[in-house]
Design a protein around this motif. Structure first.
Motif, PDB file in Angstrom:
ATOM      1  N   THR A 295       0.965  -1.190   0.103  1.00  0.00           N
ATOM      2  CA  THR A 295      -0.019   0.040  -0.027  1.00  0.00           C
ATOM      3  C   THR A 295       0.920   1.254   0.136  1.00  0.00           C
ATOM      4  N   ILE A 296       1.915   1.219   0.962  1.00  0.00           N
ATOM      5  CA  ILE A 296       2.985   2.301   0.828  1.00  0.00           C
ATOM      6  C   ILE A 296       3.597   2.753  -0.378  1.00  0.00           C
ATOM      7  N   THR A 297       4.031   1.569  -1.129  1.00  0.00           N
ATOM      8  CA  THR A 297       4.695   1.506  -2.415  1.00  0.00           C
ATOM      9  C   THR A 297       3.873   1.862  -3.339  1.00  0.00           C
ATOM     10  N   ARG A 298       2.685   1.528  -3.632  1.00  0.00           N
ATOM     11  CA  ARG A 298       1.614   1.997  -4.529  1.00  0.00           C
ATOM     12  C   ARG A 298       1.411   3.270  -4.445  1.00  0.00           C
ATOM     13  N   ASP A 299       1.181   3.831  -3.158  1.00  0.00           N
ATOM     14  CA  ASP A 299       0.797   5.298  -2.959  1.00  0.00           C
ATOM     15  C   ASP A 299       2.154   6.186  -3.247  1.00  0.00           C
ATOM     16  N   SER A 300       3.256   5.894  -2.919  1.00  0.00           N
ATOM     17  CA  SER A 300       4.563   6.704  -3.133  1.00  0.00           C
ATOM     18  C   SER A 300       4.682   6.573  -4.699  1.00  0.00           C
ATOM     19  N   VAL A 301       4.607   5.423  -5.405  1.00  0.00           N
ATOM     20  CA  VAL A 301       4.690   5.834  -6.812  1.00  0.00           C
ATOM     21  C   VAL A 301       3.709   6.836  -7.527  1.00  0.00           C
ATOM     22  N   GLU A 302       2.478   6.465  -7.396  1.00  0.00           N
ATOM     23  CA  GLU A 302       1.389   7.323  -7.717  1.00  0.00           C
ATOM     24  C   GLU A 302       1.433   8.697  -7.447  1.00  0.00           C
ATOM     25  N   LYS A 303       1.937   9.169  -6.097  1.00  0.00           N
ATOM     26  CA  LYS A 303       2.440  10.474  -5.835  1.00  0.00           C
ATOM     27  C   LYS A 303       3.376  10.819  -6.738  1.00  0.00           C
ATOM     28  N   ILE A 304       4.492  10.249  -6.974  1.00  0.00           N
ATOM     29  CA  ILE A 304       5.640  10.719  -7.549  1.00  0.00           C
ATOM     30  C   ILE A 304       5.070  10.765  -9.199  1.00  0.00           C
ATOM     31  N   SER A 305       4.224   9.873  -9.685  1.00  0.00           N
ATOM     32  CA  SER A 305       3.829  10.033 -11.026  1.00  0.00           C
ATOM     33  C   SER A 305       2.714  11.231 -11.320  1.00  0.00           C
ATOM     34  N   THR A 306       2.031  11.787 -10.239  1.00  0.00           N
ATOM     35  CA  THR A 306       1.482  13.013 -10.190  1.00  0.00           C
ATOM     36  C   THR A 306       2.358  14.225 -10.377  1.00  0.00           C
ATOM     37  N   LEU A 307       3.552  14.057  -9.782  1.00  0.00           N
ATOM     38  CA  LEU A 307       4.397  15.389  -9.838  1.00  0.00           C
ATOM     39  C   LEU A 307       5.372  15.540 -10.934  1.00  0.00           C
ATOM     40  N   TYR A 308       5.748  14.234 -11.358  1.00  0.00           N
ATOM     41  CA  TYR A 308       6.841  14.251 -12.465  1.00  0.00           C
ATOM     42  C   TYR A 308       6.300  13.445 -13.729  1.00  0.00           C
ATOM     43  N   PRO A 309       6.655  13.891 -14.816  1.00  0.00           N
ATOM     44  CA  PRO A 309       5.880  13.170 -15.985  1.00  0.00           C
ATOM     45  C   PRO A 309       6.649  11.923 -16.258  1.00  0.00           C
ATOM     46  N   PRO A 310       6.045  10.821 -16.271  1.00  0.00           N
ATOM     47  CA  PRO A 310       6.726   9.412 -16.606  1.00  0.00           C
ATOM     48  C   PRO A 310       7.109   9.439 -17.904  1.00  0.00           C
ATOM     49  N   ALA A 311       8.203   8.746 -18.410  1.00  0.00           N
ATOM     50  CA  ALA A 311       8.582   8.767 -19.479  1.00  0.00           C
ATOM     51  C   ALA A 311       9.529   9.920 -20.143  1.00  0.00           C
ATOM     52  N   LYS A 312       9.643  10.950 -19.243  1.00  0.00           N
ATOM     53  CA  LYS A 312      10.364  11.995 -19.526  1.00  0.00           C
ATOM     54  C   LYS A 312      11.201  12.464 -18.427  1.00  0.00           C
ATOM     55  N   THR A 313      11.078  11.671 -17.208  1.00  0.00           N
ATOM     56  CA  THR A 313      11.951  11.848 -15.887  1.00  0.00           C
ATOM     57  C   THR A 313      12.673  10.791 -15.754  1.00  0.00           C
ATOM     58  N   ARG A 314      13.857  10.866 -15.458  1.00  0.00           N
ATOM     59  CA  ARG A 314      15.004   9.853 -14.948  1.00  0.00           C
ATOM     60  C   ARG A 314      15.429  10.244 -13.502  1.00  0.00           C
ATOM     61  N   PHE A 315      15.274   9.113 -12.663  1.00  0.00           N
ATOM     62  CA  PHE A 315      15.823   9.232 -11.327  1.00  0.00           C
ATOM     63  C   PHE A 315      17.081   8.289 -11.205  1.00  0.00           C
ATOM     64  N   ASP A 316      17.987   8.882 -10.426  1.00  0.00           N
ATOM     65  CA  ASP A 316      19.197   7.925 -10.024  1.00  0.00           C
ATOM     66  C   ASP A 316      19.044   7.735  -8.471  1.00  0.00           C
ATOM     67  N   LEU A 317      18.963   6.411  -8.245  1.00  0.00           N
ATOM     68  CA  LEU A 317      18.656   5.914  -6.948  1.00  0.00           C
ATOM     69  C   LEU A 317      19.868   5.993  -6.070  1.00  0.00           C
TER      70      LEU A 317
END
Length: 179
Positions: free
Chosen positions: A40-62
């Motif tokens: 639940t926490i994982t899905r919610d976190s990914v959903e929030k990031i998806s609303t703030l940053y455009p997928p397919a145009k954003t690169r993250f460096d873990l």
């Protein structure tokens, strides 16, 4: 009289700067991960990031390894959404260890031929050009309250969660975004 006051002030000042120089730890700090459904926490976190940053145009460096359940699901969820993600470079850590050993042996004139071959075979890890990404998942002591903090570049996203008696994890508040 004035010297002890100045000494105390300098001691306080140096301790406050020492706090700034230390790096916070990142990762999953939940003691009993088996009894928590982190999906639940994982899905919610990914959903929030998806609303703030455009997928397919954003690169993250873990910037940390992700051996835990939350980290693995988080990486998978970001990739499924279409984000480009450079994972924590374990190979780079190994390469740095080998190179430091090589440096030590070169300066002691003890180069081993097999060591040279290993260094030549391992390419350096690619340098990141994306947004640095960290996460912290922790728990309030002696309570069924959890918090996830996701650090993206200079801003952070934080949300609290609570665990119901049935074992279900639900949000305990809104996302907090610090810019």
């Amino acid at each position: 009289m004035r010297t002890p006051v100045i000494a105390i002030f300098l001691l306080f000042l140096s301790l406050s700067f020492a706090g700034c120089a230390t790096h916070p730890s990142y990762g999953n700090f939940i003691s009993d991960q088996d009894n928590l459904n982190e999906q639940t926490i994982t899905r919610d976190s990914v959903e929030k990031i998806s609303t703030l940053y455009p997928p397919a145009k954003t690169r993250f460096d873990l910037q940390q390894p992700t051996p835990d359940q939350f980290g693995t699901g988080f990486v998978r969820g970001l990739r499924d959404r279409g984000f480009s993600l450079l994972e924590y470079p374990e190979e780079k850590v190994r390469l740095e260890e080998i190179q430091s050993e090589r440096y030590r042996r070169v300066h002691e004139h003890e180069i081993i031929p097999t060591q040279k071959a290993v260094i030549k075979k391992m390419p350096p890890a690619p340098e990141g050009t994306g947004l640095p990404l960290f996460y912290i998942l922790d728990q309030l002591a002696n309570a069924d309250m959890y918090r996830v903090t996701i650090q993206i570049g200079e801003q952070s996203l934080t949300r609290a969660y609570s665990k119901e008696k049935s074992g279900r994890v639900i949000p305990a508040g809104y996302w907090v975004r610090k810019e």
